[in-house]
Scaffold this active site. Sequence first.
Site, PDB file in Angstrom:
ATOM      1  N   ASP A   1      41.579  46.013  40.256  1.00 49.18           N
ATOM      2  CA  ASP A   1      42.489  45.505  39.222  1.00 49.18           C
ATOM      3  C   ASP A   1      43.919  45.342  39.743  1.00 49.18           C
ATOM      4  OD1 ASP A   1      43.143  44.588  36.708  1.00 49.18           O
ATOM      5  OD2 ASP A   1      43.340  46.582  35.818  1.00 49.18           O
TER       6      ASP A   1
ATOM      7  N   TRP B   1      50.140  41.331  40.856  1.00 43.71           N
ATOM      8  CA  TRP B   1      50.588  41.182  42.252  1.00 43.71           C
ATOM      9  C   TRP B   1      51.156  39.779  42.451  1.00 43.71           C
ATOM     10  CZ3 TRP B   1      49.599  37.955  46.347  1.00 43.71           C
ATOM     11  CH2 TRP B   1      49.955  38.414  47.620  1.00 43.71           C
TER      12      TRP B   1
ATOM     13  N   SER C   1      33.986  40.998  34.729  1.00 41.95           N
ATOM     14  CA  SER C   1      33.345  41.716  33.627  1.00 41.95           C
ATOM     15  C   SER C   1      32.813  40.736  32.584  1.00 41.95           C
ATOM     16  CB  SER C   1      34.342  42.676  32.972  1.00 41.95           C
ATOM     17  OG  SER C   1      35.262  41.966  32.172  1.00 41.95           O
TER      18      SER C   1
ATOM     19  N   ASN D   1      35.645  39.199  30.891  1.00 40.18           N
ATOM     20  CA  ASN D   1      36.587  38.333  31.609  1.00 40.18           C
ATOM     21  C   ASN D   1      36.425  36.841  31.267  1.00 40.18           C
ATOM     22  OD1 ASN D   1      36.687  40.461  34.553  1.00 40.18           O
ATOM     23  ND2 ASN D   1      38.205  40.282  32.928  1.00 40.18           N
TER      24      ASN D   1
HETATM   25  C1  IPE Z   1      38.438  45.142  34.692  1.00 42.84           C
HETATM   26  O1  IPE Z   1      39.718  44.645  34.766  1.00 42.84           O
HETATM   27  C2  IPE Z   1      37.478  44.130  35.235  1.00 42.84           C
HETATM   28  C3  IPE Z   1      37.564  43.875  36.661  1.00 42.84           C
HETATM   29  C4  IPE Z   1      38.379  44.420  37.515  1.00 42.84           C
HETATM   30  C5  IPE Z   1      36.618  42.910  37.141  1.00 42.84           C
HETATM   31  P1  IPE Z   1      40.410  43.919  33.531  1.00 42.84           P
HETATM   32  O2  IPE Z   1      41.770  43.521  34.000  1.00 42.84           O
HETATM   33  O3  IPE Z   1      39.546  42.836  33.018  1.00 42.84           O
HETATM   34  O4  IPE Z   1      40.463  45.077  32.452  1.00 42.84           O
HETATM   35  P2  IPE Z   1      41.396  45.281  31.183  1.00 42.84           P
HETATM   36  O5  IPE Z   1      41.351  44.011  30.393  1.00 42.84           O
HETATM   37  O6  IPE Z   1      42.764  45.561  31.687  1.00 42.84           O
HETATM   38  O7  IPE Z   1      40.808  46.446  30.481  1.00 42.84           O
HETATM   39  C1  IPE Z   2      41.443  42.015  38.566  1.00 43.36           C
HETATM   40  O1  IPE Z   2      42.769  41.618  38.501  1.00 43.36           O
HETATM   41  C2  IPE Z   2      40.503  40.872  38.853  1.00 43.36           C
HETATM   42  C3  IPE Z   2      39.625  40.514  37.749  1.00 43.36           C
HETATM   43  C4  IPE Z   2      39.591  41.051  36.572  1.00 43.36           C
HETATM   44  C5  IPE Z   2      38.714  39.434  37.999  1.00 43.36           C
HETATM   45  P1  IPE Z   2      43.411  41.083  37.156  1.00 43.36           P
HETATM   46  O2  IPE Z   2      43.277  39.600  37.132  1.00 43.36           O
HETATM   47  O3  IPE Z   2      42.869  41.789  35.988  1.00 43.36           O
HETATM   48  O4  IPE Z   2      44.921  41.471  37.392  1.00 43.36           O
HETATM   49  P2  IPE Z   2      45.965  41.946  36.305  1.00 43.36           P
HETATM   50  O5  IPE Z   2      45.361  43.127  35.615  1.00 43.36           O
HETATM   51  O6  IPE Z   2      46.170  40.783  35.378  1.00 43.36           O
HETATM   52  O7  IPE Z   2      47.181  42.288  37.081  1.00 43.36           O
HETATM   53 MG    MG Z   3      43.445  43.460  34.988  1.00 43.50          MG
END
Ligand code: IPE
Ligand code: IPE
Ligand code: MG
Length: 248
Positions: A24, A29, A69, A72
């Site tokens: 995550d 980043w 997920s 997602n």
């Molecule tokens: C969890 O991260 C899923 C993955 C890293 C693939 P998310 O960024 O989707 O989770 P939430 O929404 O912050 O709980």
């Molecule tokens: C995790 O990074 C990757 C996936 C969930 C696919 P995020 O895209 O959730 O990154 P943040 O949480 O927005 O920084």
């Molecule tokens: Mg995230």
Amino acid sequence: MADNKKALLPEGTKVPVHIGIIMDGNGRWAKKRMLPRKLGHREGAQTFRTITRHAKLLGVRYVTVYAFSTENWRRPVDEVEALMDLFEKYLDEVNDFVDEHIRVCFIGDRSMLRRSLRDKMESVEKSSEHFDSMTLLIAINYGGRDEVVHAAKKLAERVKKGELSPEDIDEKALNDSLYTAELAGDIAPDVDLIIRPSGEQRLSNFMIWQAAYAEYYFTNILWPDFKPADLEAAIIEYSDRNRRFGGV
Ligand code: IPE
Ligand code: IPE
Ligand code: MG
């Protein structure tokens, strides 16, 4: 190899058999650098490569990474598409796992993924199925609740066919029906350590069944900045914890 491990971790460190990683922080980043989110995902994919190899070097037997997920799909279409493109591109280049003798398997509901991606997933699974230096499980369109529902359906089918009676449904039967048990000839053990970077302290539907007795390691580091030394720090902290499993 043994010498390498010794040099990287203090003598006597207990290395977890199965590590789960919630990758995550890619979006934040990128945002910090005023870049599009998809560049954060690209950078995160590099980290995934480095950390997976390092886990193998440290003697970890199973690594499960949360890549996408079931929730997602709620993201903007262009971000979802960029992620699917990245998975495909990555699987085209996956030869480094072949060199490393890492077995690659996928967990999650594939039926919603595009055909071209599914074909690549199957081909990687096939070409790596005889490797045993480490098993890497990549969770794509994975949700812990979806996994339990899927297992319940499988058990119900078996009862309907007369292969199983309801009294025989116990924890083992359910466990053996999860995505983590659908790896031909292998059942991934419960996850020992779950690492979540980026400062969030939640599971977000990751391995809810397998994590019943997991240890958790949270860090504010964003996933693209996560380094091999951070993995070592997580393992050292894990090694110092006292896992009682309900006992004394
Ligand atoms: C969890 O991260 C899923 C993955 C890293 C693939 P998310 O960024 O989707 O989770 P939430 O929404 O912050 O709980
Ligand atoms: C995790 O990074 C990757 C996936 C969930 C696919 P995020 O895209 O959730 O990154 P943040 O949480 O927005 O920084
Ligand atoms: Mg995230």
